[in-house]
Design a protein around this motif. Structure first.
Motif, PDB file in Angstrom:
ATOM      1  N   ASN A 105      -5.214   5.542   3.542  1.00  0.00           N
ATOM      2  CA  ASN A 105      -6.098   6.421   2.793  1.00  0.00           C
ATOM      3  C   ASN A 105      -5.788   7.872   3.158  1.00  0.00           C
ATOM      4  O   ASN A 105      -6.613   8.547   3.789  1.00  0.00           O
TER       5      ASN A 105
ATOM      6  N   TYR B  29       0.870  -1.173   0.000  1.00  0.00           N
ATOM      7  CA  TYR B  29       0.000   0.000   0.000  1.00  0.00           C
ATOM      8  C   TYR B  29       0.904   1.219   0.000  1.00  0.00           C
ATOM      9  O   TYR B  29       1.669   1.427   0.935  1.00  0.00           O
TER      10      TYR B  29
ATOM     11  N   GLY C 208      -1.881   5.395  -0.342  1.00  0.00           N
ATOM     12  CA  GLY C 208      -3.294   5.138  -0.574  1.00  0.00           C
ATOM     13  C   GLY C 208      -3.588   4.198  -1.726  1.00  0.00           C
ATOM     14  O   GLY C 208      -4.703   3.716  -1.851  1.00  0.00           O
TER      15      GLY C 208
END
Length: 139
Positions: free
Chosen positions: A63, A12, A15
């Motif tokens: 995120n 990851y 995001g």
């Protein structure tokens, strides 16, 4: 920073979720927020207060463009932990985590939270052994 990934593994990055189809090495040449798949906690594994805190900070890292709700939840959860913790090690750790999150150093905050898992486990084991209600029950 150079990272080696196995076939099918995910990373990851800022995001974005990247999955590789074969073994590969990736060099991150600038400052990015990343999390390896093995470091990702599933919601079902956030069964204690510190693990819930980890999950919340993980959301902030994964995120980064929409962290408003996670920041608010982090503030509430962190404050609740400070209110019930008596262990100096836990209180010092929570202060360090607050500083790291405050400077958006989420990866380092996750490492610090993981380091407190054994401390929390020992506290919970002691409470369970004393037949006392455990205050760190998952919500």
């Amino acid at each position: 920073m150079k990272i080696s990934l196995r076939a099918g593994e995910r990373i990851y990055v800022n995001g974005a979720v990247l999955r590789v189809d074969r073994k590969v090495s990736v060099e991150l040449v600038n400052d990015v927020m990343f999390l390896l798949e093995g470091q990702v906690m599933q919601a079902s594994d956030a069964t204690t207060a510190m693990r819930q805190l980890y999950f919340i900070v993980q959301l902030m890292l994964m995120n980064p463009t929409d962290i408003g709700a996670a920041v608010a939840l982090y503030g509430e959860h962190h404050a609740a932990l400070l209110a019930v913790c008596e262990s100096r090690e836990m209180l010092d750790g929570l202060a360090a985590i607050r500083d790291l999150v405050g400077t958006t150093r989420y990866f380092e905050a996750l490492k610090r939270i993981r380091a407190l898992f054994p401390v929390e486990d020992a506290i919970l084991a002691g409470l369970a052994g004393a037949a006392t209600e455990i205050p760190f029950q998952a919500a």
